[in-house]
Design a protein around this motif. Structure first.
Motif, PDB file in Angstrom:
ATOM      1  N   TRP A 164       0.810  -1.221   0.000  1.00 54.62           N
ATOM      2  CA  TRP A 164       0.000   0.000   0.000  1.00 54.62           C
ATOM      3  C   TRP A 164       0.848   1.278   0.000  1.00 54.62           C
ATOM      4  N   GLY A 172       2.870   4.245  -1.263  1.00 55.23           N
ATOM      5  CA  GLY A 172       3.080   5.027  -2.484  1.00 55.23           C
ATOM      6  C   GLY A 172       4.541   5.308  -2.790  1.00 55.23           C
ATOM      7  N   PRO A 173       5.279   5.871  -1.831  1.00 58.30           N
ATOM      8  CA  PRO A 173       6.689   6.161  -2.103  1.00 58.30           C
ATOM      9  C   PRO A 173       7.497   4.899  -2.452  1.00 58.30           C
ATOM     10  N   VAL A 223       6.932  -5.602   4.926  1.00 58.19           N
ATOM     11  CA  VAL A 223       6.920  -5.361   6.383  1.00 58.19           C
ATOM     12  C   VAL A 223       5.622  -5.848   7.044  1.00 58.19           C
ATOM     13  N   VAL A 274      13.124  -0.528  11.844  1.00 58.08           N
ATOM     14  CA  VAL A 274      12.488   0.147  10.714  1.00 58.08           C
ATOM     15  C   VAL A 274      11.218   0.811  11.228  1.00 58.08           C
ATOM     16  N   MET A 275      11.126   2.135  11.068  1.00 56.79           N
ATOM     17  CA  MET A 275       9.980   2.885  11.610  1.00 56.79           C
ATOM     18  C   MET A 275       9.251   3.665  10.546  1.00 56.79           C
ATOM     19  N   SER A 276       9.655   3.497   9.305  1.00 56.20           N
ATOM     20  CA  SER A 276       9.023   4.212   8.203  1.00 56.20           C
ATOM     21  C   SER A 276       9.395   3.477   6.931  1.00 56.20           C
ATOM     22  N   ILE A 277       8.488   3.464   5.966  1.00 52.01           N
ATOM     23  CA  ILE A 277       8.851   2.822   4.702  1.00 52.01           C
ATOM     24  C   ILE A 277       8.641   3.788   3.529  1.00 52.01           C
ATOM     25  N   VAL A 279      16.299   6.119   4.293  1.00 44.74           N
ATOM     26  CA  VAL A 279      14.885   6.120   4.678  1.00 44.74           C
ATOM     27  C   VAL A 279      14.131   7.076   3.773  1.00 44.74           C
ATOM     28  N   ALA A 339      11.746   7.889   0.053  1.00 40.70           N
ATOM     29  CA  ALA A 339      12.047   7.865  -1.382  1.00 40.70           C
ATOM     30  C   ALA A 339      13.195   8.832  -1.644  1.00 40.70           C
ATOM     31  N   PRO A 360       3.537  11.085  -7.118  1.00 44.26           N
ATOM     32  CA  PRO A 360       4.325  10.178  -6.284  1.00 44.26           C
ATOM     33  C   PRO A 360       3.481   9.132  -5.564  1.00 44.26           C
ATOM     34  N   GLU A 361       2.212   9.466  -5.295  1.00 42.67           N
ATOM     35  CA  GLU A 361       1.364   8.497  -4.588  1.00 42.67           C
ATOM     36  C   GLU A 361       0.010   8.423  -5.265  1.00 42.67           C
ATOM     37  N   TYR A 362      -0.386   7.226  -5.657  1.00 45.53           N
ATOM     38  CA  TYR A 362      -1.710   7.064  -6.258  1.00 45.53           C
ATOM     39  C   TYR A 362      -2.772   7.405  -5.208  1.00 45.53           C
ATOM     40  N   LEU A 383      -7.083   4.358   1.876  1.00 44.49           N
ATOM     41  CA  LEU A 383      -6.364   3.522   0.911  1.00 44.49           C
ATOM     42  C   LEU A 383      -7.319   2.884  -0.095  1.00 44.49           C
ATOM     43  N   TRP A 398      11.483  12.900 -11.522  1.00 46.43           N
ATOM     44  CA  TRP A 398      12.372  12.429 -10.460  1.00 46.43           C
ATOM     45  C   TRP A 398      13.087  11.138 -10.875  1.00 46.43           C
ATOM     46  N   GLY A 422      11.918   9.628  10.027  1.00 45.11           N
ATOM     47  CA  GLY A 422      12.101   8.239   9.601  1.00 45.11           C
ATOM     48  C   GLY A 422      12.679   7.345  10.691  1.00 45.11           C
ATOM     49  N   GLY A 454      11.484   7.739  13.968  1.00 42.46           N
ATOM     50  CA  GLY A 454      10.614   8.078  15.087  1.00 42.46           C
ATOM     51  C   GLY A 454       9.726   9.265  14.761  1.00 42.46           C
ATOM     52  N   ASP A 484       2.885   4.555   9.117  1.00 45.76           N
ATOM     53  CA  ASP A 484       3.885   4.149  10.100  1.00 45.76           C
ATOM     54  C   ASP A 484       3.334   3.698  11.458  1.00 45.76           C
ATOM     55  N   PHE A 521       4.342   0.370  13.077  1.00 47.18           N
ATOM     56  CA  PHE A 521       5.702   0.194  13.616  1.00 47.18           C
ATOM     57  C   PHE A 521       5.771   0.571  15.103  1.00 47.18           C
ATOM     58  N   PHE A 522       4.681   1.127  15.623  1.00 50.22           N
ATOM     59  CA  PHE A 522       4.700   1.607  17.007  1.00 50.22           C
ATOM     60  C   PHE A 522       3.758   0.803  17.916  1.00 50.22           C
TER      61      PHE A 522
END
Lengths: 106, 329
Positions: free
Chosen positions: A30, A32-33, A59, A71-74, A90, A92, B42-44, B66, B104, B135, B137, B145, B148-149
């Motif tokens: 899901w 985008g970057p 992930v 890893v805290m961001s994708i 980290v 794009a 950059p993002e659909y 989404l 880009w 990135g 935290g 994100d 991840f927390f």
């Protein structure tokens, strides 16, 4: 598209015990970057053939590995060499940033 | 009209810059008018793709951002005249009757006209430590994100809808959520605030701001506050989510001489035309949406722009300024 799919099951054999350095792309379907960086990752896969492996790790499917490497961001890209993470990117980033990361491992 | 594409595979009738609701809505109409169109973003789905829940877009009682973004994208991709590419335009200039675009990812395209629908970019806190821990935290995307927390402590900053929805979403993952807001009231829809209040693991930190984000060894460990909260001037945290609004990026309009206002909003008239001929604007980055940036307003502007592009490209004698003034002051 990198042929190598990294999972919790093959992480040790494909990444930690690999003879070649490995660039792991931490991504999700899901994200985008992550999609935007796909062409760069494909290019690197071709360019680095025989010198470095490039693999993708979902992930969502394998949260244990992302947690282990903080890893805290994708997208997050980590280069492993000799079983250790030696550099990362980290978000794009443009191709020259990837080139620098790759060079640092060769 | 779409013959230009046959002359060269990289020449389009319309380059739609931005793949959010404005750009994708425009693309659907452009395709139905048989105009070849390239959507670059950059993002659909744009910001929609990173929104937790959408409940104020007609026809969807509740839908994840989404999923809605996926519907938008698939709708645009349904037409042969549309090409939707995950990339970002970095350079653009007028070259005779065409616009030259560079991306880009190093790709080059040409188009007879341009629709700038780039939306906005996140505002930053602008405090020490923010850039250092981005990135690691510090995040500007809760839905991206939050997972991840899991069972960690986080803060979310901002009193608008994004802040409220973010707090709600984070509450499902994190052990503790601190919702930090500089005022004593929220700008968010009250219905969202009420739902956050029902979450037992969310604490409200009102009339307070973060002055510094701290950490060590590439890992965020907490924040310092302008005023004490529960007797302490800092909070130990694993993550900080920033949702304090956004602003348009005026770089691309500047490259083609399209005028922006003092806040960077692209100035458009009722037909979404800008001050530069063959350049239209739609969505959150325009003066039309500046007071109410919604999915519905973006979709509407994209549709209006597409209709006008069709009309204008089909009538070479038309006067760009015939459809009402583009007020630039």
């Amino acid at each position: 598209m990198p042929e190598l799919t990294i999972t919790t099951a093959n992480f040790e054999s494909e990444v930690l015990k690999s003879d070649l350095p490995v660039l792991v792309d931490f991504w999700a379907t899901w994200c985008g970057p992550c999609k935007m960086t796909e062409p760069i990752v494909d290019e690197l896969t071709e360019e680095q053939k025989g010198k470095m492996k490039v693999g993708k790790l979902d992930v969502d499917q394998h949260p244990e590995i992302s947690q282990q490497y903080n890893v805290m961001s994708i997208p997050t890209f980590i280069v492993f060499k000799g079983g250790e993470p030696i550099g990362s990117l980290v978000g794009a980033q443009p191709k020259p940033e990837f080139d620098k990361l790759v060079q640092s491992a060769l | 009209m779409a013959d230009t594409k046959k002359e060269s595979p990289n020449v389009y009738d319309v380059a739609v810059i931005g793949a959010g609701p404005a750009g994708l809505s425009a693309s659907v109409y452009l395709s139905r008018y048989k105009l070849s169109n390239l959507v670059l973003g950059p993002e659909y789905g744009g910001y929609v793709s990173t929104t937790h829940l959408v409940e104020d877009y007609l026809g969807f009682l509740t839908v994840s951002g989404l999923e809605l973004a996926d519907h938008f994208t698939k709708h645009a991709q349904n037409y042969q005249d549309a090409e939707v590419v995950a990339d970002k335009v970095t350079e653009m200039k007028q070259n005779g009757k065409l616009f030259d675009l560079k991306t880009w990812n190093g790709k080059e395209y040409q188009a007879r006209s341009v629709l700038i629908a780039t939306g906005t970019v996140h505002n930053k806190l602008d405090v020490p430590g923010e850039k250092e821990f981005e990135g690691h935290g510090v995040s500007y995307c809760v839905t991206c994100d939050a997972a991840f927390f899991k069972n960690r402590r986080v803060a979310i900053v901002g009193g608008g809808d994004s802040g409220a929805k973010g707090a709600l979403h984070l509450a499902d993952f994190a052990s503790e959520v601190y919702w930090i807001h500089r005022r004593d009231t929220f700008r968010a829809e009250p219905i969202w605030v009420d739902r956050v209040k029902e979450k037992p693991n969310v604490q409200f930190v009102m009339e307070n701001t973060i002055t510094e984000i701290v950490g060590k060894d590439n890992k965020l460990t907490g924040v310092k506050l302008a005023k004490p909260f529960e007797g302490k001037s800092n909070i130990a945290l694993d993550g900080v989510f920033v949702e304090i609004g956004s602003h348009p990026d005026k770089t691309l309009p500047g490259m083609v001489g399209a005028t922006t206002d003092g806040d960077g909003n692209l100035i458009v008239n009722n037909h979404q035309r800008t001050s530069a001929e063959f350049v239209w604007g739609a969505g959150d980055n325009t003066t039309a949406s500046a007071l109410f940036r919604q999915i519905s307003t973006a979709v509407s502007e994209g549709s209006i722009a597409a209709g006008d592009i069709y009309e204008y490209l089909n009538d070479p004698r038309a006067d760009w300024h015939s459809k009402g003034p583009i007020v630039t002051d």
